[in-house]
Design an enzyme around this catalytic site. Sequence first.
Site, PDB file in Angstrom:
ATOM      1  N   ARG A 124       0.814  -1.233   0.000  1.00 23.73           N
ATOM      2  CA  ARG A 124       0.000   0.000   0.000  1.00 23.73           C
ATOM      3  C   ARG A 124       0.839   1.271   0.000  1.00 23.73           C
ATOM      4  NH1 ARG A 124      -2.731  -3.041   3.786  1.00 23.73           N
ATOM      5  NH2 ARG A 124      -4.562  -4.075   2.928  1.00 23.73           N
ATOM      6  N   LYS A 146       1.845  11.239 -11.583  1.00 22.57           N
ATOM      7  CA  LYS A 146       1.048  10.265 -12.338  1.00 22.57           C
ATOM      8  C   LYS A 146       1.881   9.014 -12.554  1.00 22.57           C
ATOM      9  CE  LYS A 146      -1.918  13.032 -15.331  1.00 22.57           C
ATOM     10  NZ  LYS A 146      -2.222  13.245 -16.755  1.00 22.57           N
ATOM     11  N   GLU A 188       8.623  18.988 -24.779  1.00 26.91           N
ATOM     12  CA  GLU A 188       7.921  19.338 -23.531  1.00 26.91           C
ATOM     13  C   GLU A 188       8.523  20.597 -22.887  1.00 26.91           C
ATOM     14  OE1 GLU A 188       5.132  17.736 -22.986  1.00 26.91           O
ATOM     15  OE2 GLU A 188       5.360  15.723 -23.858  1.00 26.91           O
ATOM     16  N   LYS A 230       6.042  23.182 -14.467  1.00 26.48           N
ATOM     17  CA  LYS A 230       5.204  21.993 -14.220  1.00 26.48           C
ATOM     18  C   LYS A 230       4.848  21.885 -12.743  1.00 26.48           C
ATOM     19  CE  LYS A 230       3.838  17.413 -15.214  1.00 26.48           C
ATOM     20  NZ  LYS A 230       3.993  16.122 -15.857  1.00 26.48           N
ATOM     21  N   GLU A 240      -6.396  15.888 -12.572  1.00 26.20           N
ATOM     22  CA  GLU A 240      -6.631  16.507 -13.876  1.00 26.20           C
ATOM     23  C   GLU A 240      -7.860  17.420 -13.838  1.00 26.20           C
ATOM     24  OE1 GLU A 240      -4.876  16.258 -17.774  1.00 26.20           O
ATOM     25  OE2 GLU A 240      -4.822  14.487 -16.503  1.00 26.20           O
ATOM     26  N   ARG A 244      -4.312  22.025 -14.917  1.00 27.17           N
ATOM     27  CA  ARG A 244      -3.521  20.882 -15.357  1.00 27.17           C
ATOM     28  C   ARG A 244      -3.770  20.582 -16.842  1.00 27.17           C
ATOM     29  NH1 ARG A 244      -0.862  16.165 -11.715  1.00 27.17           N
ATOM     30  NH2 ARG A 244       0.301  15.315 -13.439  1.00 27.17           N
ATOM     31  N   ASN A 248      -1.759  19.892 -21.630  1.00 30.01           N
ATOM     32  CA  ASN A 248      -2.137  19.144 -22.835  1.00 30.01           C
ATOM     33  C   ASN A 248      -2.014  19.976 -24.104  1.00 30.01           C
ATOM     34  OD1 ASN A 248      -2.638  16.792 -21.459  1.00 30.01           O
ATOM     35  ND2 ASN A 248      -4.829  17.187 -21.229  1.00 30.01           N
ATOM     36  N   HIS A 251      -1.441  18.277 -27.355  1.00 25.17           N
ATOM     37  CA  HIS A 251      -1.615  16.838 -27.139  1.00 25.17           C
ATOM     38  C   HIS A 251      -2.897  16.256 -27.731  1.00 25.17           C
ATOM     39  CE1 HIS A 251       1.927  17.267 -24.709  1.00 25.17           C
ATOM     40  NE2 HIS A 251       1.917  15.993 -24.366  1.00 25.17           N
ATOM     41  N   HIS A 255      -1.937  12.936 -29.575  1.00 26.81           N
ATOM     42  CA  HIS A 255      -2.441  11.605 -29.218  1.00 26.81           C
ATOM     43  C   HIS A 255      -3.105  10.944 -30.426  1.00 26.81           C
ATOM     44  CE1 HIS A 255      -2.560  12.851 -24.706  1.00 26.81           C
ATOM     45  NE2 HIS A 255      -1.406  12.291 -25.025  1.00 26.81           N
ATOM     46  N   HIS A 268       6.774  10.416 -29.129  1.00 25.03           N
ATOM     47  CA  HIS A 268       5.764  11.267 -28.505  1.00 25.03           C
ATOM     48  C   HIS A 268       6.073  12.761 -28.703  1.00 25.03           C
ATOM     49  CE1 HIS A 268       2.781  12.759 -25.732  1.00 25.03           C
ATOM     50  NE2 HIS A 268       3.720  13.372 -25.039  1.00 25.03           N
TER      51      HIS A 268
HETATM   52  N1  LIG Z   1       3.706  10.051 -15.685  1.00 23.70           N
HETATM   53  C1  LIG Z   1       3.634  11.093 -16.478  1.00 23.70           C
HETATM   54  O1  LIG Z   1       3.169  12.175 -16.095  1.00 23.70           O
HETATM   55  C2  LIG Z   1       4.157  10.983 -17.866  1.00 23.70           C
HETATM   56  C3  LIG Z   1       4.323  12.126 -18.652  1.00 23.70           C
HETATM   57  C4  LIG Z   1       4.857  11.980 -19.932  1.00 23.70           C
HETATM   58  C5  LIG Z   1       5.179  10.732 -20.411  1.00 23.70           C
HETATM   59  N2  LIG Z   1       4.991   9.628 -19.642  1.00 23.70           N
HETATM   60  C6  LIG Z   1       5.345   8.300 -20.135  1.00 23.70           C
HETATM   61  O2  LIG Z   1       6.737   8.261 -20.366  1.00 23.70           O
HETATM   62  C7  LIG Z   1       7.021   7.279 -21.360  1.00 23.70           C
HETATM   63  C8  LIG Z   1       8.003   7.864 -22.342  1.00 23.70           C
HETATM   64  O3  LIG Z   1       9.170   8.248 -21.658  1.00 23.70           O
HETATM   65  P1  LIG Z   1      10.603   8.198 -22.375  1.00 23.70           P
HETATM   66  O4  LIG Z   1      10.534   8.933 -23.644  1.00 23.70           O
HETATM   67  O5  LIG Z   1      11.606   8.567 -21.376  1.00 23.70           O
HETATM   68  O6  LIG Z   1      10.681   6.667 -22.806  1.00 23.70           O
HETATM   69  P2  LIG Z   1      11.546   5.438 -22.280  1.00 23.70           P
HETATM   70  O7  LIG Z   1      11.482   5.311 -20.831  1.00 23.70           O
HETATM   71  O8  LIG Z   1      11.111   4.279 -23.107  1.00 23.70           O
HETATM   72  O9  LIG Z   1      13.028   5.855 -22.681  1.00 23.70           O
HETATM   73  C9  LIG Z   1      13.332   5.984 -24.047  1.00 23.70           C
HETATM   74  C10 LIG Z   1      14.550   5.120 -24.384  1.00 23.70           C
HETATM   75  O10 LIG Z   1      15.717   5.785 -23.922  1.00 23.70           O
HETATM   76  C11 LIG Z   1      16.499   4.916 -23.144  1.00 23.70           C
HETATM   77  N3  LIG Z   1      17.184   5.751 -22.155  1.00 23.70           N
HETATM   78  C12 LIG Z   1      16.602   6.519 -21.203  1.00 23.70           C
HETATM   79  N4  LIG Z   1      17.534   7.230 -20.561  1.00 23.70           N
HETATM   80  C13 LIG Z   1      18.718   6.901 -21.109  1.00 23.70           C
HETATM   81  C14 LIG Z   1      20.057   7.314 -20.885  1.00 23.70           C
HETATM   82  N5  LIG Z   1      20.361   8.266 -19.974  1.00 23.70           N
HETATM   83  N6  LIG Z   1      21.035   6.754 -21.627  1.00 23.70           N
HETATM   84  C15 LIG Z   1      20.735   5.829 -22.570  1.00 23.70           C
HETATM   85  N7  LIG Z   1      19.491   5.430 -22.850  1.00 23.70           N
HETATM   86  C16 LIG Z   1      18.496   5.953 -22.125  1.00 23.70           C
HETATM   87  C17 LIG Z   1      15.553   3.896 -22.588  1.00 23.70           C
HETATM   88  O11 LIG Z   1      16.223   2.696 -22.323  1.00 23.70           O
HETATM   89  C18 LIG Z   1      14.545   3.756 -23.727  1.00 23.70           C
HETATM   90  O12 LIG Z   1      14.999   2.812 -24.670  1.00 23.70           O
HETATM   91  C19 LIG Z   1       5.693   6.899 -21.975  1.00 23.70           C
HETATM   92  O13 LIG Z   1       5.305   5.626 -21.511  1.00 23.70           O
HETATM   93  C20 LIG Z   1       4.740   7.951 -21.457  1.00 23.70           C
HETATM   94  O14 LIG Z   1       3.405   7.483 -21.337  1.00 23.70           O
HETATM   95  C21 LIG Z   1       4.489   9.733 -18.379  1.00 23.70           C
HETATM   96 ZN   LIG Z   2       3.551  14.899 -23.617  1.00 26.38          ZN
END
Ligand SMILES: NC(=O)c1ccc[n+]([C@@H]2O[C@H](COP(=O)([O-])OP(=O)(O)OC[C@H]3O[C@@H](n4cnc5c(N)ncnc54)[C@H](O)[C@@H]3O)[C@@H](O)[C@H]2O)c1
Ligand SMILES: [Zn+2]
Length: 365
Positions: A124, A146, A188, A230, A240, A244, A248, A251, A255, A268
Site C-alpha cells: 500500500r 502520475k 515538452e 510543471k 486533472e 492541469r 495538454n 496533445h 495523441h 511522442h
Molecule cells: N507520468 C507522467 O506524467 C508521464 C508524462 C509523460 C510521459 N509519460 C510516459 O513516459 C514514457 C516515455 O518516456 P521516455 O521517452 O523517457 O521513454 P523510455 O522510458 O522508453 O526511454 C526511451 C529510451 O531511452 C532509453 N534511455 C533513457 N535514458 C537513457 C540514458 N540516460 N542513456 C541511454 N538510454 C536511455 C531507454 O532505455 C529507452 O529505450 C511513456 O510511456 C509515457 O506514457 C508519463
Molecule cells: Zn507529452
Amino acid sequence: VDLEPAATVTTGSASYPIYVKPGVLADLGRLLREAKTGRRAVVISDDAVASAHGAATRTSLEDSGFMVEILTIPQGEAAKSLATVENIYDRLVELAVERSDPLVALGGGVVGDVAGFVAATYLRGVPLVHVPTSLLAMADAAIGGKTGVNHPRGKNLIGSFYQPLMVLEDPTLLATLDDRAYREGFAELIKHGLIADVGLLNYLEKESPALLQRDGGALTEALAASARVKAAIVSADERESDRRTWLNYGHTVAHAIEAASGYETFLHGEAVTIGMTAAAAISHKLGMLDESAVRRQRHLIDHYGLPTAAEGLPRVRILEAMRLDKKRANDQQRWVLLEALASPVIRADVPDRVVAEALASVGIA
Ligand SMILES: NC(=O)c1ccc[n+]([C@@H]2O[C@H](COP(=O)([O-])OP(=O)(O)OC[C@H]3O[C@@H](n4cnc5c(N)ncnc54)[C@H](O)[C@@H]3O)[C@@H](O)[C@H]2O)c1
Ligand SMILES: [Zn+2]
C-alpha cells in the site's frame, strides 16, 4: 553541502523538492539517508539505463550505507504492463522488502511510470525517488505524480497518483541518450515555455547551440525553469482539471497522430510539436495568437530538429482517433489554445472547419 531545490511540488497529499544539478546522482544516497527511509534500497531501471548508470547509482547509495538491489525491466514501451509490475512484486516479496525501504526509479518515462505504480501499490505504498534519465522524463514524466501502465486496449489505462519523496535531475546522465530521443525531450520544454514562461522561450532560443550539445550548465537552467512551470501547475491542481489541462497543449492532435500511426512512426515529442503547430494555427484562426508568435513557435521547434508537419496521415483517421479519445474521457473536445505566448485558454467551441484547416496546415488533409 547545501542543495537548493529548483522547484517544490506541493499537493494535498505531499510536498517534495526537485533538484537539478550536474552530478546530483552522487548525492542520492545522502539525501535518501536524510529522508530516514529503510536501509535497503531497490533501484528499478531498464537494461540500457542500468548498464550505463546502474553502477554510479549503486555507489552513491552504498557510500551512504544502503544495501542495494537493482531490478531491471526490458527497454521500451511494451514493458509498461501489468505483467512487468507483477514480476517486480514477485522480486520485492522474495527480497522481503519492507514498508520503509525506498524504491529508486532510474530511467525514462517507462521506468518512472512502472516503478511509480509499484511504489504506490506494494504494501500500500513505499517511499519513492525519481531519478529520470531521459530528457522527456526530466522535463515531464518525473514531475506530477502520475504513475501507471498500459492495457492491451489502450495507453495508461491503469494507474494512480503517487508523489515521490524527491526528484533528482542530473543532466550529465543525458550524455548516453541517443540523438533522436534527446531532441524529442525539447518538445515538452518548449511546451512549458509556450504555456507559461516567456523567459524559458527566450532561453531555449538563445542557448540552442549549448543545449543541443548537452551543456550541463545550460541544461540545468532550462530544466529548472521547466520544472518550475510543471511544479506550479501540478501543485495548484494535483488531479486533472482546469490548470492541469494546460499541460495538454498540442496533445489533442498528438495523441491522435500517435494512435492513428500505431505509435511507431513518431516519437511522442515529435507528435507533440506537430500538435502544437496545429494548436497554434487554430489559435491564430480564432483571432488570438498573432502571426509573429505563430512564426516564433515554429522557428523554435525547427531549431531543435523537431517536426511541424506529418505526411501521409489521412484526416479521417486523425478525426476518428480524436473522437475515440474524447469518448474515453467522457468529455467534449476541449482544446488548449494560446491567446498569446504564455497565455493559455481552454476552448470547447472550435468549429470543425477551423480544425480541418489547421490539420491541413500541418500536412493532414
Ligand atoms: N507520468 C507522467 O506524467 C508521464 C508524462 C509523460 C510521459 N509519460 C510516459 O513516459 C514514457 C516515455 O518516456 P521516455 O521517452 O523517457 O521513454 P523510455 O522510458 O522508453 O526511454 C526511451 C529510451 O531511452 C532509453 N534511455 C533513457 N535514458 C537513457 C540514458 N540516460 N542513456 C541511454 N538510454 C536511455 C531507454 O532505455 C529507452 O529505450 C511513456 O510511456 C509515457 O506514457 C508519463
Ligand atoms: Zn507529452
